[in-house]
Design an enzyme around this catalytic site. Structure first.
Site, PDB file in Angstrom:
ATOM      1  N   ASP A  75      35.820 -77.753 -29.806  1.00  0.00           N
ATOM      2  CA  ASP A  75      35.114 -76.420 -29.653  1.00  0.00           C
ATOM      3  C   ASP A  75      34.423 -76.415 -30.799  1.00  0.00           C
ATOM      4  O   ASP A  75      34.013 -77.228 -31.330  1.00  0.00           O
ATOM      5  CB  ASP A  75      36.130 -75.351 -29.525  1.00  0.00           C
ATOM      6  CG  ASP A  75      35.685 -73.789 -29.249  1.00  0.00           C
ATOM      7  OD1 ASP A  75      35.516 -73.662 -28.050  1.00  0.00           O
ATOM      8  OD2 ASP A  75      35.600 -72.800 -29.995  1.00  0.00           O
ATOM      9  N   LYS A 106      44.570 -72.749 -26.556  1.00  0.00           N
ATOM     10  CA  LYS A 106      43.562 -72.611 -27.528  1.00  0.00           C
ATOM     11  C   LYS A 106      44.268 -73.028 -28.987  1.00  0.00           C
ATOM     12  O   LYS A 106      45.156 -72.673 -29.328  1.00  0.00           O
ATOM     13  CB  LYS A 106      42.748 -71.598 -27.687  1.00  0.00           C
ATOM     14  CG  LYS A 106      41.459 -71.753 -28.036  1.00  0.00           C
ATOM     15  CD  LYS A 106      40.477 -72.354 -27.148  1.00  0.00           C
ATOM     16  CE  LYS A 106      39.094 -72.675 -27.851  1.00  0.00           C
ATOM     17  NZ  LYS A 106      38.212 -73.002 -26.764  1.00  0.00           N
TER      18      LYS A 106
HETATM   19  P1  NDP Z   1      29.364 -76.174 -31.873  1.00  0.00           P
HETATM   20  O1  NDP Z   1      30.080 -76.149 -33.185  1.00  0.00           O
HETATM   21  O2  NDP Z   1      28.961 -77.391 -31.415  1.00  0.00           O
HETATM   22  O3  NDP Z   1      28.298 -75.195 -31.983  1.00  0.00           O
HETATM   23  C1  NDP Z   1      28.325 -73.904 -32.316  1.00  0.00           C
HETATM   24  C2  NDP Z   1      26.871 -73.452 -32.625  1.00  0.00           C
HETATM   25  O4  NDP Z   1      26.947 -71.806 -32.569  1.00  0.00           O
HETATM   26  C3  NDP Z   1      26.129 -73.485 -33.813  1.00  0.00           C
HETATM   27  O5  NDP Z   1      24.874 -73.649 -33.687  1.00  0.00           O
HETATM   28  C4  NDP Z   1      26.663 -72.512 -34.656  1.00  0.00           C
HETATM   29  O6  NDP Z   1      25.741 -72.208 -35.779  1.00  0.00           O
HETATM   30  C5  NDP Z   1      26.519 -71.279 -33.829  1.00  0.00           C
HETATM   31  N1  NDP Z   1      27.563 -70.235 -34.153  1.00  0.00           N
HETATM   32  C6  NDP Z   1      29.062 -70.380 -34.666  1.00  0.00           C
HETATM   33  N2  NDP Z   1      29.508 -69.285 -34.921  1.00  0.00           N
HETATM   34  C7  NDP Z   1      28.400 -68.513 -35.039  1.00  0.00           C
HETATM   35  C8  NDP Z   1      28.417 -66.811 -35.284  1.00  0.00           C
HETATM   36  N3  NDP Z   1      29.363 -66.400 -35.807  1.00  0.00           N
HETATM   37  N4  NDP Z   1      27.000 -66.400 -35.501  1.00  0.00           N
HETATM   38  C9  NDP Z   1      26.008 -66.997 -34.977  1.00  0.00           C
HETATM   39  N5  NDP Z   1      26.075 -68.459 -34.558  1.00  0.00           N
HETATM   40  C10 NDP Z   1      27.116 -68.909 -34.439  1.00  0.00           C
HETATM   41  O7  NDP Z   1      30.069 -75.425 -30.858  1.00  0.00           O
HETATM   42  P2  NDP Z   1      29.987 -75.521 -29.290  1.00  0.00           P
HETATM   43  O8  NDP Z   1      28.804 -75.635 -28.977  1.00  0.00           O
HETATM   44  O9  NDP Z   1      31.206 -76.490 -28.662  1.00  0.00           O
HETATM   45  O10 NDP Z   1      30.469 -74.064 -28.947  1.00  0.00           O
HETATM   46  C11 NDP Z   1      29.560 -72.982 -28.667  1.00  0.00           C
HETATM   47  C12 NDP Z   1      30.541 -71.890 -27.775  1.00  0.00           C
HETATM   48  O11 NDP Z   1      30.506 -72.508 -26.502  1.00  0.00           O
HETATM   49  C13 NDP Z   1      31.672 -71.293 -28.129  1.00  0.00           C
HETATM   50  O12 NDP Z   1      31.949 -70.028 -27.930  1.00  0.00           O
HETATM   51  C14 NDP Z   1      32.679 -72.144 -27.487  1.00  0.00           C
HETATM   52  O13 NDP Z   1      33.910 -71.694 -27.337  1.00  0.00           O
HETATM   53  C15 NDP Z   1      31.858 -72.509 -26.295  1.00  0.00           C
HETATM   54  N6  NDP Z   1      32.484 -73.326 -25.259  1.00  0.00           N
HETATM   55  C16 NDP Z   1      32.340 -74.741 -25.783  1.00  0.00           C
HETATM   56  C17 NDP Z   1      32.969 -75.987 -25.003  1.00  0.00           C
HETATM   57  C18 NDP Z   1      32.827 -77.176 -25.458  1.00  0.00           C
HETATM   58  O14 NDP Z   1      32.984 -77.941 -24.435  1.00  0.00           O
HETATM   59  N7  NDP Z   1      32.383 -77.462 -26.448  1.00  0.00           N
HETATM   60  C19 NDP Z   1      33.491 -75.533 -23.617  1.00  0.00           C
HETATM   61  C20 NDP Z   1      33.550 -74.021 -23.171  1.00  0.00           C
HETATM   62  C21 NDP Z   1      32.921 -73.122 -24.057  1.00  0.00           C
HETATM   63  P3  NDP Z   1      26.218 -72.661 -37.309  1.00  0.00           P
HETATM   64  O15 NDP Z   1      26.092 -74.109 -37.255  1.00  0.00           O
HETATM   65  O16 NDP Z   1      25.441 -71.949 -38.246  1.00  0.00           O
HETATM   66  O17 NDP Z   1      27.909 -72.300 -37.404  1.00  0.00           O
END
Ligand code: NDP
Length: 445
Positions: free
Chosen positions: A166, A126
Site C-alpha cells: 500500500d 489492513k
Molecule cells: P505509493 O506509496 O506508491 O504512492 C502514494 C502516492 O500518494 C505518492 O505520490 C505520495 O506522495 C502520495 N501521497 C501519499 N500521502 C499523501 C498525502 N497525505 N497527501 C498528498 N499526497 C500523498 O502508494 P499507492 O500508489 O500504492 O497507493 C495510493 C492510494 O491507492 C492509497 O490510498 C492506497 O490505499 C490505494 N490503493 C493502493 C493499492 C495498491 O495496489 N497499491 C490497492 C488499492 C488501493 P509522497 O511521495 O509525497 O508521499
C-alpha cells in the site's frame, strides 16, 4: 431510517473515540445498508452490522530498529484482522507517518467490502506502521522491515492472513518482508502478495490497481455511450496506482495532464506521453525523488503545495490518499465539466465531496469498487502460488478485466436509482450481502 443510522453511529463513535476516518467509512456503509437490514429480520436480529464494525482481532506491536548511525528507533506496528467470513484475511500494509489505529481500521473495514466485491474468497484486513520510508537508506528500510516482520510473522500465513503493499510499501519492502518471513518460518509460501516475478509474484500485479480503475471507468462511461478516447484526465499521486492508471489511460487514447505528490502537482497541458511516463517511473521508483523533478525534465508547469483539482478535466482519478478531494474541490471539478471520478485511492473524497458528485449526477466510482483490481490480482497471485504455476500476462490481464466488469455489474444491479447509478450504494450493498450471509451461516462469529 436517519435516526437508526444516527443511533448506530453514536455507539460506534463512543466505542472508537477519535478514529474519525473509521467513523467516516462506517457511516458511508451504514447509510447504504441500513434500509436492507431494517427490512430483513435475519440481518437485524443477528446484529450483523454491529458485529461487522468490531474487528475480529487487532494487533499492535513495538518495532525497534537501528538507523545507519547506530541510533535506536522505535515505531509502532499494526495489523487489523477485520473479517474472515469469506476467506483468509487479506489487505495491504501501509508505511506512512500518518498511520494510526483509526486510519488502519477504516482501511480494513473498506477492504472487507472490496474483497467481497472481487468475487474471490478473501476476508478483509489492513496493517502498517508510522514508519516513513522517505529519506531512509535501503539498509534502514530493510532493518525496519525485518523487525516489523519478526512480530507480524507470528500472526500471518498463506491460509490465515496474506498482506500486500500500500502507500510506502512497494516491491522493495515486500521483498525484505518476504525474505524475513521465509527465514523465520523456514517455508516458501505465498504469504505476501506483490512479490517479485522470479520469486512467486504474478504478472500484472504491479499494474493491477491502476489498470483495474481505468477498466471500471470504461464500464461507467459505456453506460452513457461514452469512451476514454480523447478525454482529458487529471490524476493525483505519482506512486504505484497513479503510474499504471496513467499507462492504461495513454494506451486507451486519453490525455493525462497532471500527476502529484504531497509537495505539489505537475501540469502538462499537452498530455503526459509514454516517454515522460517512463521518466516518472524512473524518478519515483529508482531515484525516489519528488514530482517537481519531473516538471524540470518535461519543461511543464509545477504548482507547489497545490492539488490538481482546479485543472479543467473530463475525468478525475484521485490516486494518492484519503480525503484529498474536499467539498470545494468537488464543486470546482463539477463546475469545470468533469463527468466521471475513478477513485484509485481509498476514500479520497470527503462525504461532502461525494454529495456534490452525486447531486450533480456525474459518474462517481468509490474506491472500494474502482480500485479493487489490486486486491483481486493479489487473489490471482495467491491462486498461482497454491498451484505453483505462473499465468501469462494476457491471462492475468483478461481475468482482471473480467473481474472489473463483474464488479461494475454488481454495482449497477444494487445501485440503480431510476436512471442514475449510485455506485456507492451498489458497492456497499453487493459487498455487504455476501459477507453478512456467510457470517450468519457460520453461527455467532
Ligand atoms: P505509493 O506509496 O506508491 O504512492 C502514494 C502516492 O500518494 C505518492 O505520490 C505520495 O506522495 C502520495 N501521497 C501519499 N500521502 C499523501 C498525502 N497525505 N497527501 C498528498 N499526497 C500523498 O502508494 P499507492 O500508489 O500504492 O497507493 C495510493 C492510494 O491507492 C492509497 O490510498 C492506497 O490505499 C490505494 N490503493 C493502493 C493499492 C495498491 O495496489 N497499491 C490497492 C488499492 C488501493 P509522497 O511521495 O509525497 O508521499
Amino acid at each position: 431510517m436517519q435516526k437508526r443510522v444516527e443511533d448506530f453511529m453514536a455507539k460506534v463513535i463512543e466505542k472508537n473515540p477519535g478514529e474519525k476516518e473509521f467513523h467516516q467509512a462506517v457511516l458511508e456503509v451504514a447509510e447504504s445498508v441500513m434500509p436492507l437490514i431494517e427490512a430483513t429480520p435475519k440481518y437485524k436480529n443477528s446484529k450483523i452490522l454491529e458485529r461487522m464494525v468490531e474487528p475480529e482481532r487487532v494487533l499492535m506491536f513495538r518495532v525497534p530498529w537501528l538507523d545507519d548511525e547506530g541510533e535506536i528507533k522505535i515505531n509502532r506496528g499494526y495489523r487489523i484482522e477485520m473479517n474472515s467470513a469469506i476467506g483468509p484475511y487479506k489487505g495491504g500494509i501501509r508505511f506512512h507517518p500518518s498511520v494510526n489505529l483509526g486510519v488502519l481500521k477504516f482501511l480494513a473495514f473498506e477492504q472487507v467490502f472490496k474483497n467481497s466485491l472481487t468475487t474471490l474468497p478473501m476476508g478483509g484486513a489492513k496493517g502498517g506502521s508510522d514508519f516513513d520510508p522517505k529519506g531512509k537508506s535501503d539498509n534502514e528500510v530493510m532493518r525496519f522491515c525485518q523487525s516489523f516482520m519478526l512480530e507480524l510473522s507470528k500472526h500471518i500465513g498463506p491460509d490465515t492472513d496474506v498482506p500486500a503493499g500500500d502507500i510506502g510499501v512497494g516491491g522493495r519492502e515486500i521483498g525484505y518482508m518476504f525474505g524475513q518471513y521465509k527465514r523465520i518460518r523456514n517455508e516458501f509460501t505465498g504469504v505476501l502478495t506483490g512479490k517479485g516475478l522470479n520469486w512467486g509474484g504474478s504478472l500484472i500485479r504491479p499494474e493491477a490497481t491502476g489498470y483495474g480503475c481505468v477498466y471500471f471507468v470504461q464500464e461507467m462511461l459505456k453506460t452513457r455511450g461514452e469512451s476514454l478516447k480523447g478525454k482529458i484526465c487529471a490524476v493525483s499521486g505519482s506512486g504505484n496506482v497513479a503510474q499504471y492508471t496513467v499507462e492504461k489511460l495513454i494506451e486507451l487514447g486519453a490525455k493525462v495532464v497532471t500527476l502529484s505528490d504531497s509537495d505539489g502537482f505537475i501540469y502538462d497541458e499537452g498530455g503526459i506521453d509514454k516517454k515522460e511516463l517512463t521518466c516518472v517511473l524512473n524518478l519515483k521508483n529508482v531515484k525516489r525523488v519528488r514530482i517537481k523533478e519531473c516538471a524540470k525534465e518535461f519543461g511543464c508547469k509545477y504548482f507547489e503545495k497545490k492539488k490538481p483539482w482546479n485543472i479543467k478535466c473530463d475525468i478525475a482519478f484521485p490516486s494518492a490518499t484519503q480525503n484529498e478531494i474536499s467539498g470545494d474541490d468537488a464543486r470546482t471539478l463539477v463546475k469545470n465539466g468533469c463527468m466521471a471520478i475513478g477513485e484509485g485511492a481509498n476514500m479520497p473524497t470527503t462525504p461532502e465531496g461525494i454529495k456534490v458528485f452525486q447531486s450533480a449526477k456525474i459518474l462517481y466510482a468509490p474506491g472500494k469498487a474502482a480500485n479493487a483490481g489490486g486486491v483481486a490480482t493479489s487473489g490471482l497471485e495467491m491462486s498461482q502460488n497454491s498451484m505453483r504455476l505462473l499465468w501469462t500476462r494476457e491471462e492475468v490481464d483478461r481475468r482482471l478485466h473480467d473481474i472489473m466488469i463483474a464488479i461494475h455489474e454488481q454495482c449497477v444491479k444494487h445501485g440503480k436509482e431510476g436512471k442514475y447509478i449510485n455506485y456507492v450504494k451498489g458497492a456497499n450493498l453487493a459487498g455487504f450481502v455476501k459477507v453478512a450471509d456467510a457470517m450468519i451461516d457460520q453461527g455467532l462469529v
